[in-house]
Design a protein around this motif. Sequence first.
Motif: not given
Length: 558
Positions: A275-276, A286-290, A296-298
């Motif tokens: 995600i840039r 949409s924008r991630p908030t959590t 694919a979180p590191v």
Amino acid sequence: MIVLDHVRFGYEAGSPAVVDDLSLQIEDGEHVALLGRNGSGKSTIARLLNGLLRPLSGTIRVDGYDPADPGQAPEVRRRLQLVFQTPENQQVGATVYEDIAFGLANVAVPTDRMPERARQALAAVGLEVDLSRDVDSLSGGELQRLALAGVLALEPRHLVLDEVTAMLDPWGREQVLATVADVGGRSGISVVQITHHLEEIEQVDRVFVMDGGRVRAVGTPAEVLVRTELLEQCGLEPPLRWQLPGPVEVRTTWGSPAAGPALVEAHGVGHDYSIRVRPRWWPQRSRPTTPDDLPAPVLRGADLAIRPGELVAIAGRSGAGKSTLVSIVKGLLRPTVGSVRVRTGDGSAARDPWALRTPELFDPIGYLFQHPEHQLFAPTVREDVGFGLRAARLGKDEECRRVDAQLRRVGLDPDEFGDRSPFELSGGQQRKVALAGVLVTEPRVLILDEPTAGLDKPSRDTLFEILARLRADGLGVLWVSHRLEEIFAHAGRLIVLADGRVLADGDPAELLAARRLRAAMGWPLLPELDPAIVRGEARTRYLEGRRVLDDDLQEVAG
């Protein structure tokens, strides 16, 4: 068969020989270790075997071929593969598959067989990633496994490993070494393993102890390990679990608990390389908030705080998110979600390091990369160290004063080293120069990412003596480490990362006593530990890999 006969090599005319009248023979299918401190000539031998360097005198033969002969060198390189200590030096592809397939294409492996060969090589080194994974998103330890997989896919007859476990956690190190031993045993590959870690030589057939470009001793691991006086003279340190009965040496630099407001804080930090991150005002659907919103979180909601005078270690397996977290704290990466705040030292409120202007960014947080010597670039040591001061326009006299002060701070005489090229220095001296270049801008927090990777015991001891002085001066120090001994001896606080989350944050003695947390850090096979042991308040014995408590320990634990 590999044969070296009276080989001599030096990098400059008139300089001392790095390899001096060296003769040795390695049989087909034999697994040997070249053991020695930094500067003993081990890596030079690896490059001589592969034809990257040519000896000044003497001869080298690999299955009868001369690597110094340009006409025979290609055949040598088909038979003998070299894995460097720094994995980035062997990275050629944008994705995992492209990186492995590059070598396969060069030896004319059919295209339809390449994916399967790549998967087999990845499985052999325990790297569980998709073939389409972007290489730039891999951790340092994962990159090292990828480099090893790339050469194993070529099915060589001889394998030379130059400190290949330097960036791996203990679990990954054991897995890679077991893989190398298994591959060598099944396929008859001869393995030349270059290391200064005694715990890595248990499975080899013979050990060559190197010092000053010469072989000081040859024998089986059992024969070499009992020669403790010789090993100490050669700058080699027995691993903690092999120490003989007696007090555990803990030269603790903990000091009193840190107090005062945090110099830097991270709250709920999540990061996803796919995600840039755009500015908040940028229109998006949409924008991630959590962290839970990330595909694919590191990092998955990591928290962190560093206070003045703290020495804090971050531990975790390769790929746990350690380097990503410290890069975000420094401001080199912007978190996908969460926030970071740093105090700049001018009395203003804590601010986002990503939003600081360039001159400010260099002030509050200093950062030493996994390979600090890669930060060197200037013609002289003095120019390199002083580069960060140019934007401040302090004047030449003030710049020289600050540069000389920082060189002395890291143990380098400015009169002796100031006008020398940083590229002619030893590895340990280069790291000191890189550290001085970070400290010259007077940061309040110092971050070091695997600073002791590839360093021998004397060099590690020198580094931690410097860090102890910095802590006493009020700096907050945060360092990433895989080494149990380092954390035992120096950490005042330990942060354990697992799967992108902070699993624990507290007293190293208490955390290291928990088997679950040690497993998360890559040390699942260690025996049970008592917090009193970690603090150095009791005597321990290590016999046949198991700790036996003596009467003193029973009194402490009772």
